[in-house]
Design a protein around this motif. Structure first.
Motif, PDB file in Angstrom:
ATOM      1  N   THR A 208       3.590   8.321   9.885  1.00 23.33           N
ATOM      2  CA  THR A 208       2.131   8.299   9.840  1.00 23.33           C
ATOM      3  C   THR A 208       1.626   8.842   8.513  1.00 23.33           C
ATOM      4  N   VAL A 209       0.643   8.156   7.937  1.00 24.59           N
ATOM      5  CA  VAL A 209      -0.050   8.674   6.758  1.00 24.59           C
ATOM      6  C   VAL A 209      -1.532   8.817   7.113  1.00 24.59           C
ATOM      7  N   LEU A 210      -2.204   9.744   6.431  1.00 24.29           N
ATOM      8  CA  LEU A 210      -3.603  10.030   6.699  1.00 24.29           C
ATOM      9  C   LEU A 210      -4.463   9.644   5.511  1.00 24.29           C
ATOM     10  N   ASN A 211      -5.706   9.286   5.801  1.00 23.60           N
ATOM     11  CA  ASN A 211      -6.656   8.894   4.768  1.00 23.60           C
ATOM     12  C   ASN A 211      -7.980   9.607   4.996  1.00 23.60           C
ATOM     13  N   ILE A 212      -8.501  10.216   3.925  1.00 29.02           N
ATOM     14  CA  ILE A 212      -9.793  10.897   4.017  1.00 29.02           C
ATOM     15  C   ILE A 212     -10.914  10.000   3.510  1.00 29.02           C
ATOM     16  N   GLY A 213     -10.623   9.231   2.484  1.00 27.79           N
ATOM     17  CA  GLY A 213     -11.639   8.355   1.888  1.00 27.79           C
ATOM     18  C   GLY A 213     -11.180   7.907   0.519  1.00 27.79           C
ATOM     19  N   ASP A 214     -12.086   7.336  -0.246  1.00 26.58           N
ATOM     20  CA  ASP A 214     -11.742   6.874  -1.585  1.00 26.58           C
ATOM     21  C   ASP A 214     -11.531   8.059  -2.518  1.00 26.58           C
ATOM     22  N   ARG A 215     -10.368   8.106  -3.140  1.00 26.72           N
ATOM     23  CA  ARG A 215     -10.028   9.176  -4.070  1.00 26.72           C
ATOM     24  C   ARG A 215      -9.399   8.572  -5.320  1.00 26.72           C
ATOM     25  N   ASP A 216      -9.371   9.360  -6.401  1.00 21.86           N
ATOM     26  CA  ASP A 216      -8.835   8.864  -7.672  1.00 21.86           C
ATOM     27  C   ASP A 216      -7.402   8.373  -7.539  1.00 21.86           C
ATOM     28  N   LEU A 217      -6.580   9.094  -6.757  1.00 21.57           N
ATOM     29  CA  LEU A 217      -5.168   8.741  -6.662  1.00 21.57           C
ATOM     30  C   LEU A 217      -4.904   7.578  -5.710  1.00 21.57           C
ATOM     31  N   ASP A 218      -5.980   6.986  -5.141  1.00 22.74           N
ATOM     32  CA  ASP A 218      -5.810   5.775  -4.346  1.00 22.74           C
ATOM     33  C   ASP A 218      -5.530   4.570  -5.229  1.00 22.74           C
ATOM     34  N   ASN A 219      -5.735   4.717  -6.535  1.00 27.00           N
ATOM     35  CA  ASN A 219      -5.468   3.637  -7.486  1.00 27.00           C
ATOM     36  C   ASN A 219      -4.768   4.231  -8.707  1.00 27.00           C
TER      37      ASN A 219
END
Length: 277
Positions: free
Chosen positions: A193-204
């Protein structure tokens, strides 16, 4: 006579303590190292307050296998390099075997020397890129499927008293803190499982090519993890040399939801001897 008996007793006590320390030193150096999870970078696989033993036999031995003794309260800061730094530099291991993609591994930060725990994502020669939070491994997206929400209470966690970060904004103490959950599946079939909080700089990110003899690590709590996505020159982890690996996390022994591991009434009964996957 009394003096002789007392002296004999003292000698036996000292011998017992010395033997116990030697056995503990061998156990900690060559077999297993205790590790306490201080941060939330590996939620929900590992929670703050999880206590586990790191299997040092899994990948063989290097200078990083030597114990670290860090007790800030008493000003003690002796790490593996202080004990065994003379063996550092060859990027090799005695009786070594390579980590597999998906393993949860403890390693020494290549710059600070502090122990970190993350998941192996990239092996030597791999290319890694993250786009909109999805990993592109060797040109192919690693699939993610929605898995509901991860819910925790907004409260101070662990001995550092850190507060979690939430996808549902800034919530008050005692309120529900939510994160998106996804099941990620590696090419070899490993799922976690991985978690996501929202759009962040390290998402790209740009494209990383993992050098020979090094590894690329990421935390499962992707938006709250200092990992290989940030190069060492920017105070991140960067690529991790083979010799800096300590061992594999296999099983949680017990877990505390409180501020101290000694507060047994806060231990999580559902995490005793839980396998790390």
């Amino acid at each position: 006579m009394l003096g002789s008996a007392v002296w004999a007793s003292i000698k036996e006590t000292v011998k017992t303590v010395v033997y116990a320390l030697l056995i503990a030193g061998v156990f900690r150096t060559f077999l297993f190292q205790p590790f306490w999870i201080p941060s939330g970078s590996m939620k929900e696989t590992l929670l703050i307050g999880d206590f586990l033993f790191v299997n040092k036999m899994a990948y063989g031995y290097s200078y990083a296998s030597c114990p670290s003794i860090i007790i800030p309260r008493f000003g003690i800061d002796v790490d593996a390099e202080d004990f065994c730094g003379v063996f550092k530099g060859g990027n090799d291991r005695l009786m070594g075997s390579e980590p597999e993609r998906g393993d949860v591994v403890v390693f020494r930060h290549p710059v600070t020397g502090r122990d970190f725990i993350k998941r192996v994502i990239g092996l030597p020669g791999d290319t890694i890129q993250v786009q909109e939070g999805v990993i592109i491994l060797n040109g192919t997206e690693i699939p993610q499927t929605e898995a509901g929400l991860f819910t925790e209470t907004m409260e101070h966690q662990g001995s550092a008293g850190n507060l979690p970060r939430c996808a549902n904004g800034a919530v008050g103490l005692g309120a529900e803190c939510l994160k998106q959950r996804f099941t990620e599946t590696l090419p070899e079939g490993t799922q976690y499982t991985v978690l996501n909080i929202g759009d962040r700089d390290l998402d790209n990110t740009g494209i990383f090519t993992v050098p020979e003899g090094q590894y690329f690590f990421m935390g499962d709590n992707r938006d709250n993890s200092s990992d290989s996505r940030v190069p060492q020159i920017s105070r991140g982890v960067g690529f991790v040399p083979y010799e800096d690996i300590v061992g594999r996390a296999d099983r949680i022994m017990f877990s505390s939801s409180g501020r101290s591991l000694l507060a047994f009434w806060t231990w999580r009964s559902d995490r005793y001897f839980k396998a790390v996957e």
